[in-house]
Design an enzyme around this catalytic site. Structure first.
Site, short mmCIF file in Angstrom:
data_model
loop_
_atom_site.label_atom_id
_atom_site.label_comp_id
_atom_site.label_asym_id
_atom_site.label_seq_id
_atom_site.Cartn_x
_atom_site.Cartn_y
_atom_site.Cartn_z
N ARG A 155 -45.63 -3.54 75.13
CA ARG A 155 -45.13 -3.14 73.81
C ARG A 155 -43.63 -2.94 73.92
NH1 ARG A 155 -47.68 2.97 73.99
NH2 ARG A 155 -46.77 3.48 75.98
N TYR B 39 -20.14 2.62 47.80
CA TYR B 39 -20.03 3.32 49.08
C TYR B 39 -20.98 4.51 49.13
CZ TYR B 39 -17.49 7.03 46.66
OH TYR B 39 -17.16 8.04 45.82
N GLY C 228 -23.80 13.25 43.07
CA GLY C 228 -23.98 14.45 43.88
C GLY C 228 -25.47 14.70 43.97
N GLY D 103 -51.53 11.53 70.82
CA GLY D 103 -52.35 12.48 70.07
C GLY D 103 -53.72 11.94 69.78
N ARG E 85 -59.98 2.04 74.52
CA ARG E 85 -58.73 2.74 74.19
C ARG E 85 -58.48 2.70 72.69
NH1 ARG E 85 -57.25 -0.31 78.97
NH2 ARG E 85 -56.25 1.04 80.52
N LYS F 180 -51.38 -2.30 70.30
CA LYS F 180 -51.95 -2.67 71.59
C LYS F 180 -52.80 -3.93 71.49
CE LYS F 180 -53.32 0.91 73.70
NZ LYS F 180 -53.33 1.89 74.77
N GLU G 282 -24.33 14.74 38.67
CA GLU G 282 -25.28 15.60 39.39
C GLU G 282 -26.17 16.39 38.44
OE1 GLU G 282 -22.95 18.02 42.10
OE2 GLU G 282 -21.31 18.17 40.68
N ASN H 273 -27.29 16.28 45.95
CA ASN H 273 -27.84 17.60 46.25
C ASN H 273 -28.23 18.28 44.94
OD1 ASN H 273 -27.11 17.05 48.90
ND2 ASN H 273 -25.14 18.11 48.70
N HIS I 56 -45.31 12.85 79.34
CA HIS I 56 -45.28 13.12 77.89
C HIS I 56 -43.92 13.63 77.44
CE1 HIS I 56 -45.98 15.71 74.34
NE2 HIS I 56 -46.69 14.67 73.95
N MET J 8 -57.15 9.36 70.96
CA MET J 8 -58.00 9.35 72.14
C MET J 8 -57.34 8.62 73.30
SD MET J 8 -61.86 8.07 72.75
CE MET J 8 -61.41 6.62 73.68
N CYS K 151 -22.38 11.13 47.35
CA CYS K 151 -21.81 12.05 48.33
C CYS K 151 -22.72 13.22 48.67
CB CYS K 151 -20.44 12.54 47.88
SG CYS K 151 -20.51 13.52 46.38
N SER L 13 -19.47 9.62 41.27
CA SER L 13 -20.02 9.89 42.59
C SER L 13 -21.29 10.71 42.39
CB SER L 13 -19.01 10.67 43.44
OG SER L 13 -19.60 10.96 44.70
C1 PEP Z 1 -23.99 17.45 45.49
O1 PEP Z 1 -24.39 18.23 44.64
O2 PEP Z 1 -24.68 16.50 45.91
C2 PEP Z 1 -22.67 17.64 46.12
C3 PEP Z 1 -22.22 16.75 46.97
O3 PEP Z 1 -22.00 18.76 45.82
P1 PEP Z 1 -22.30 20.19 46.44
O4 PEP Z 1 -23.23 20.01 47.59
O5 PEP Z 1 -21.00 20.75 46.82
O6 PEP Z 1 -22.93 20.92 45.29
MG MG Z 2 -22.97 19.55 43.63
#
Ligand code: PEP
Ligand code: MG
Length: 873
Positions: free
Chosen positions: A337, A853, A768, A104, A95, A25, A747, A770, A455, A106, A833, A766
């Site tokens: 703004r 990728y 992984g 959230g 303000r 502001k 992974e 997760n 809001h 004043m 992935c 790749s």
């Molecule tokens: C991962 O572990 O990131 C993955 C893509 O395989 P999954 O989620 O099937 O274990």
């Molecule tokens: Mg996995």
């Protein structure tokens, strides 16, 4: 250090580049002064001062108050008025304003500087009615916002006064009445055990403290947490000369967007009130007029406003959200703004601004928040005509899109229901900053009160939630757990559908459909792909998902989880179970032979859907017991014996052997296929036979066969030679060859650490992420919910690392493994992935690391495309 920055015609210390120091502001007020717009002069106390204030046990840093007084002097000179001087009083607004707009904190205090003494001077100059009304408004706001006296207590006094005088509206009260109201308001302070400070300088100081304190209020903290705002120092304080929109019929006040924030139309969009003060527009006491009406009511002012809007848009190259006040025929700009908007509007505005010559396509790509794109990809109703007879109410179309959910009446219920997997629509009289978490948990929001700038509307648009406000036909009876839309009673947990584009509320569930990439979105995404250099693939297990992802722009499949294919039909699951409980290799091979045709036809479908693009197929990954039915052990054994023709005792023993204490670290991934090579042999055969079959029909296939969950290069070597042996066999049988690659998931941290060795065998990696996140943090993917919220609340984690890639830790492994892998094999193809592949910040990170990728769910492909493009421009 400089702590106080003036803005105004004479002395103007700041500009728009100083947002982190002056808040959004303050920086924009200075910028508007800089480009010559009429802005009531004032000054901004920096965000750093807020931090110093809190670090210093809630005291202003040395010299800050003196600097404030000096800045005030400058304002007094420019205005030719004096703060606290009854003869010629200067009145101020105060303000808050952080670097990022943040509800959230004043709210505004208006008319600061009035006292019993000063108000008499103002009355002499501007009339008693105006002066005492200003005074009692100030007493109310200051009491409520700064001193914590509930607003209702003041409201009660005003209502009592109107009753006594037998009038309906505030405006019917006389100057004397208002004077009496002000008097009673002061008594409210006393009744609450406090005192109204008569000295204007005490008022100013207390207001500055209140702004700084509001930075640490629970509401502000919750908002920062929900909106994932980190790294902000504090809020600035903006002190500004009052401009009065309530000085008669040549005065007005209003708020507007320079374009429609819901759909992007180039048309001023907002509301104003004649003879009113700023708060009246938001408070909903009187119904504001559409800004278009101003053209007839105040033509000159309207033209000037349009000119200012144009100037600001050209200057900022952005749609603006503006507050203005007209005092006796003179237009003042109070705030500008970047306007919050829906994803649909963001794309439309970006494309229009390119056409208007305001920005380049490259700049347009940067103007749309990748997460925002999500909204455009959200469902719409399949057939809007089909539900017309079930429309029970219509409100304002505050945030577009379609959503379906079960009705809840409180933000808490929304959170609880969402946590247990239900889609909900939050139905409320109105929303406040306390409701933001519940709104976040809802598919959509309906409110009885409020306009397009209330809001609920603003927050919902920011998050891309469907929202309907001002639904006058809605009556909520929370005590009874029900509400009415017109004559229709809807109970808690009943299903409703809402259309945020039209404002319609529909009883029951309406079918939704996926949107398409045409029109502005199509043009925009075309630019996106022009600037993008990193690939975007998708995680897909079926030809349908693959086709959808391709529509969304996916350039390959980055992960096909073959175990998911087994879940497709009851027949397949039964065959898989036969394989699992097989008592000999012979029995297992028999079951696998039955599975082979299913797999082969699935792969043929995938290759065909992705004709010409790479398809990465992962060999079987999860723990085998996941395929067994749940329930009572005896029943399960009996059922499996029936299904497979095995002996119950043998089956029971097999199941017992499969039970694991820690399945995520157990008998899964390549460990399965190394133990039972026949599984991988079947899968390799199915993949390669499918590849050969469809390539004979002219489909261009690029199979990438991926080995999961390796920790040592020996594991990969084992599987690689198995696949290659099988490939030779298939090619010989079929009399044709196809090109294929063998690579691996990275992974397990050990695989990342020894990526140079792994790349001797792997033709691609790749990540992984997760599992890599799970094993790097040591947080179970499936159990993190038990403590994640605590970790977020305590600031131990800023975000869920399973959603947003942990750049510092997991990211370091990715970077290192990529470098090591490419040192061994320079043309190594590297992708990611895990779930984070669809998160814009994570996409930007892996772009910087140099990945080829990312692969994400079909739905998030456009988001990843935009994030990747933004990373490269
Ligand atoms: C991962 O572990 O990131 C993955 C893509 O395989 P999954 O989620 O099937 O274990
Ligand atoms: Mg996995």
């Amino acid at each position: 250090v400089k702590r106080v920055y003036n803005f105004g015609k004479g002395k103007n210390d700041g500009d728009a580049s100083m947002k982190s120091l002056l808040g959004g502001k303050g920086a924009n007020l200075a910028e508007m002064c800089g480009i010559g717009l009429a802005v009531p002069p004032g000054f901004t106390i920096t965000t750093e001062t807020c931090r110093a204030f809190h670090n210093n046990d809630r005291t202003l840093p040395e010299g800050c108050w003196e600097d404030t007084l000096a800045a005030l002097k400058v304002v007094e000179e420019e205005m030719g008025q004096k703060f606290g001087d009854a003869a010629n009083p200067l009145l101020l607004s105060v303000r808050s304003g952080a670097a990022v707009s943040m509800p959230g904190m004043m709210d505004t205090v208006l008319n600061l500087g009035l006292s019993d003494n000063v108000v008499e001077g103002l009355a002499a100059k501007a009339g008693g009615r105006f002066a005492y009304d200003a005074y009692r408004r100030f007493l109310d706001m200051f009491g409520n916002v700064v001193m914590g006296v509930p607003h209702e207590l003041f409201e009660e006094q005003l209502e009592a006064m109107k009753k006594e005088k037998g009038v309906e509206f505030d405006t019917d009260l006389s100057a004397e009445d208002m004077k009496e109201v002000a008097h009673r308001y002061k008594q409210v302070y006393v009744d609450q055990g406090t005192q109204f400070p008569d000295d204007p300088y005490d008022q100013l100081r207390a207001s500055i403290y209140a702004v700084f304190d509001s930075w640490e209020s629970d509401r502000a903290k919750v908002y920062r947490q929900v909106a994932k705002l980190t790294g902000l120092g504090g809020t600035a304080v903006n002190v500004q000369t009052m401009a009065f929109g309530n000085m008669g019929d040549t005065s007005a006040t209003g708020v507007l967007f320079t374009r429609n924030p819901a759909n992007g139309d180039k048309h001023l969009y907002g509301e104003y009130l004649m003879n009113a003060q700023g708060e009246d527009v938001v408070a909903g006491i009187r119904t504001p007029l559409h800004i278009d009406d101003m053209k007839a009511e105040m033509p000159q002012m309207y033209d000037e406003l349009v000119r200012n809007c144009d100037l600001l848009e050209r200057h900022y190259k952005e749609m603006q959200d503006i507050e203005f006040t007209i005092q006796e025929g003179k237009l003042f700009m109070l705030q500008c703004r970047t306007g919050k908007r829906t994803g649909m509007s963001a794309v439309k505005i970006a494309v229009a601004m390119v056409d208007e010559g305001l920005i380049t396509p490259e700049e347009a790509v940067l103007k749309v928040d990748a997460n925002h794109l999500d909204q455009l990809l959200h469902p719409q109703f399949e057939d809007e005509a089909a539900y017309k007879d079930r429309v029970v109410a219509t409100g304002l179309p505050a945030s577009p899109g379609a959503s379906v959910g079960q009705v809840v009446f409180t933000a808490d219920d929304a959170e609880t229901m969402k946590a247990s997997g239900h889609d909900v629509i939050l139905v409320r009289k109105e929303t406040s900053p306390e409701d933001v978490k519940g709104m976040h948990s809802s598919e959509g929001v309906v409110t009885q009160l409020g306009g397009m700038t209330s809001h609920a509307a603003v927050v919902a648009r920011g998050w891309g939630k469907t929202c309907i406000t001002g639904c006058g036909d809605l009556q909520i009876d929370e005590g009874n757990g029900s509400c009415r839309f017109g004559n229709t009673v809807v109970n808690e947990h009943d299903w409703i559908s809402i259309n945020g584009t039209t404002g319609e509320v529909i009883v029951g569930k309406c079918p939704l459909k996926q949107p398409e990439m045409v029109g502005d979105l199509g043009r925009f995404m075309h630019w996106v792909d022009q600037f993008r250099t990193m690939g975007v693939y998708t995680n897909a297990d079926t030809p349908e998902d693959a086709a959808m992802a391709r529509e969304n722009g996916a350039e390959g499949i980055g992960l096909c989880r073959t175990e998911h294919m087994f879940f497709a039909t009851e027949e397949r699951i039964k065959t898989v179970r036969k394989m699992i409980v097989a008592q000999s290799k012979e029995d297992r091979v028999k079951a696998l032979d039955e599975l082979l045709p299913f797999q082969r036809s699935d792969f043929e479908g995938l290759f065909t859907a992705m004709d010409g693009l790479p398809v990465t197929i992962r060999l079987l990954d999860p723990p085998l017991h996941e395929f067994l039915p749940d329930g009572d052990m005896d029943e399960v054994v009996e059922m499996l014996a029936r299904e497979t023709g095995g002996k119950p005792a043998d089956i029971a023993e097999t199941i017992e052997r499969l039970e694991e204490l820690n399945p995520m670290l157990g008998f899964r991934g390549c460990r399965l296929a190394i133990t039972y090579p026949e599984i991988a042999e079947m899968q390799a055969r199915a993949i390669l036979e499918a590849a050969v079959n469809v390539s004979k029909k002219g489909v261009k296939v690029q199979p990438d066969i991926m080995v999961p969950l390796i920790g040592t290069s020996a594991e990969l070597k084992n599987q690689e030679s198995l696949v290659r042996r099988m490939a030779e066999k298939v090619f010989e049988e079929k009399g044709t060859r196809v090109d294929y690659r063998v690579g691996t998931m990275i992974e397990i941290p050990r695989a990342a650490l020894l990526a140079d060795q792994v790349a001797e065998t792997a033709e691609f990696f790749s990540f992984g992420t997760n599992d890599l996140t799970q094993m790097t943090f040591g947080y179970s993917r499936d159990d993190i919910g038990k403590f994640l919220q605590v970790y977020l609340d305590k600031g131990i984690l800023q975000v869920d690392p399973f959603q947003v890639l942990d750049e510092e830790g997991v990211g370091q492994l990715i970077k290192m493994a990529t470098e090591k892998g490419r040192a061994t094999r320079p043309n190594l193809k590297v992708g990611l992935c895990g779930e984070q592949g669809g998160d814009p910040a994570s996409v930007k990170f892996v772009y910087a690391v140099g990945l080829d990728y990312v692969s994400c769910s079909p739905f998030r492909v456009p988001i990843a495309r935009l994030a990747a493009a933004q990373a490269s421009v």
